[in-house]
Design a protein around this motif. Structure first.
Motif, PDB file in Angstrom:
ATOM      1  N   MET A   1      45.454   9.580 -39.339  1.00  0.00           N
ATOM      2  CA  MET A   1      44.082   9.070 -39.246  1.00  0.00           C
ATOM      3  C   MET A   1      43.759   8.766 -37.782  1.00  0.00           C
ATOM      4  O   MET A   1      44.565   8.134 -37.096  1.00  0.00           O
ATOM      5  CB  MET A   1      43.954   7.794 -40.080  1.00  0.00           C
ATOM      6  CG  MET A   1      42.561   7.170 -40.058  1.00  0.00           C
ATOM      7  SD  MET A   1      42.510   5.574 -40.888  1.00  0.00           S
ATOM      8  CE  MET A   1      43.028   6.029 -42.539  1.00  0.00           C
TER       9      MET A   1
ATOM     10  N   ARG B   1      37.851   8.732 -50.632  1.00  0.00           N
ATOM     11  CA  ARG B   1      39.226   8.866 -50.165  1.00  0.00           C
ATOM     12  C   ARG B   1      39.924  10.036 -50.863  1.00  0.00           C
ATOM     13  O   ARG B   1      40.643  10.809 -50.235  1.00  0.00           O
ATOM     14  CB  ARG B   1      39.976   7.559 -50.404  1.00  0.00           C
ATOM     15  CG  ARG B   1      41.464   7.588 -50.081  1.00  0.00           C
ATOM     16  CD  ARG B   1      41.699   7.847 -48.604  1.00  0.00           C
ATOM     17  NE  ARG B   1      41.312   6.735 -47.770  1.00  0.00           N
ATOM     18  CZ  ARG B   1      41.080   6.815 -46.471  1.00  0.00           C
ATOM     19  NH1 ARG B   1      41.199   7.986 -45.866  1.00  0.00           N
ATOM     20  NH2 ARG B   1      40.726   5.763 -45.764  1.00  0.00           N
TER      21      ARG B   1
ATOM     22  N   SER C   1      39.023   2.149 -44.347  1.00  0.00           N
ATOM     23  CA  SER C   1      39.700   2.052 -43.057  1.00  0.00           C
ATOM     24  C   SER C   1      39.169   0.898 -42.218  1.00  0.00           C
ATOM     25  O   SER C   1      39.902   0.323 -41.405  1.00  0.00           O
ATOM     26  CB  SER C   1      39.507   3.350 -42.259  1.00  0.00           C
ATOM     27  OG  SER C   1      39.847   4.488 -43.012  1.00  0.00           O
TER      28      SER C   1
ATOM     29  N   VAL D   1      38.889   8.769 -41.799  1.00  0.00           N
ATOM     30  CA  VAL D   1      38.390   7.425 -41.523  1.00  0.00           C
ATOM     31  C   VAL D   1      37.251   7.150 -42.490  1.00  0.00           C
ATOM     32  O   VAL D   1      36.277   7.901 -42.547  1.00  0.00           O
ATOM     33  CB  VAL D   1      37.877   7.306 -40.072  1.00  0.00           C
ATOM     34  CG1 VAL D   1      37.288   5.918 -39.839  1.00  0.00           C
ATOM     35  CG2 VAL D   1      38.992   7.584 -39.085  1.00  0.00           C
TER      36      VAL D   1
END
Length: 222
Positions: free
Chosen positions: A1, A101, A129, A109
């Motif tokens: 990430m 997600r 995040s 992110v």
């Protein structure tokens, strides 16, 4: 990430604005180490077509890739996927964080909007995040927003979660240090840069004010 930077610039697509011109100017400002990469959030007006949203996001992703900034798309997971953005920022009426997600994967992110500790905890459990918290102050850049929560409201959310808290709404260079002192990890801006006569100069002032807050005092270290 990709790392979550402490300064988020949101595109201003209201009539009469030139979001790509502002973005190009902003990307000339060097990022300073304490702040991490500039986070660019592509946000469009409700009456924009899918094609318009796609083309702006595509151009923003290309500009950000060339300068080391991180590009997210507000609200639109489909557009983020289509242009290869680093992720999304989601509001209360958008796809749930856990769904985004699943679609975008563990490396994306994903920002989530929260106004209080309960929303912050829910976003954490869902896989966010970072949190966009506000409006910190009254703002005219987006219609239909609730009342501002002030630095104390930002502080309440920051104290309730380990997620980075990014304060948004009426943020200026003068107000940013106070929000960091209240526990914000960073800030998001729209009008403070897009409405400036010199957007690059306005962003440089924000960078300077934020950087000076990370002088070892621990402000905004959450």
């Amino acid at each position: 990430m990709p790392p979550v930077g402490r300064l988020h610039l949101i595109t201003d697509t209201r009539p009469g604005r030139d979001p790509l011109a502002v973005l190009r100017a902003a990307l000339t400002v060097p990022a300073l180490a304490p702040l991490g990469p500039l986070m660019v959030q592509v946000r469009v007006e409700d009456d924009w077509t899918d094609r318009q949203a796609y083309e702006l996001a595509q151009a923003a992703v290309q500009l950000c890739a060339a300068s080391g900034a991180v590009c997210l798309v507000n609200d639109r997971v489909d557009v983020a996927l289509a242009v290869g953005a680093a992720g999304v920022h989601l509001g209360a009426d958008d796809l749930p964080v856990e769904v985004a997600r699943r679609l975008l994967g563990p490396g994306a992110v994903i920002g989530a909007t929260a106004r209080g500790p309960d929303g912050a905890l829910a976003a954490l459990e869902a896989g966010a995040s970072y949190l966009g918290v506000g409006p910190a102050y009254p703002t005219t850049t987006k219609d239909g927003l609730p009342d501002s929560i002030g630095p104390s409201g930002v502080a309440a959310v920051a104290a309730a979660t380990r997620l980075p808290v990014v304060a948004i709404g009426g943020v200026t260079a003068d107000r940013a240090p106070g929000l960091l002192a209240a526990g914000a990890y960073g800030v998001a801006v729209v009008g403070a840069v897009s409405a400036a006569a010199d957007p690059a100069q306005a962003l440089a002032r924000l960078v300077s004010c934020l950087s000076s807050a990370f002088d070892g005092s621990g402000a905004g270290a959450r």
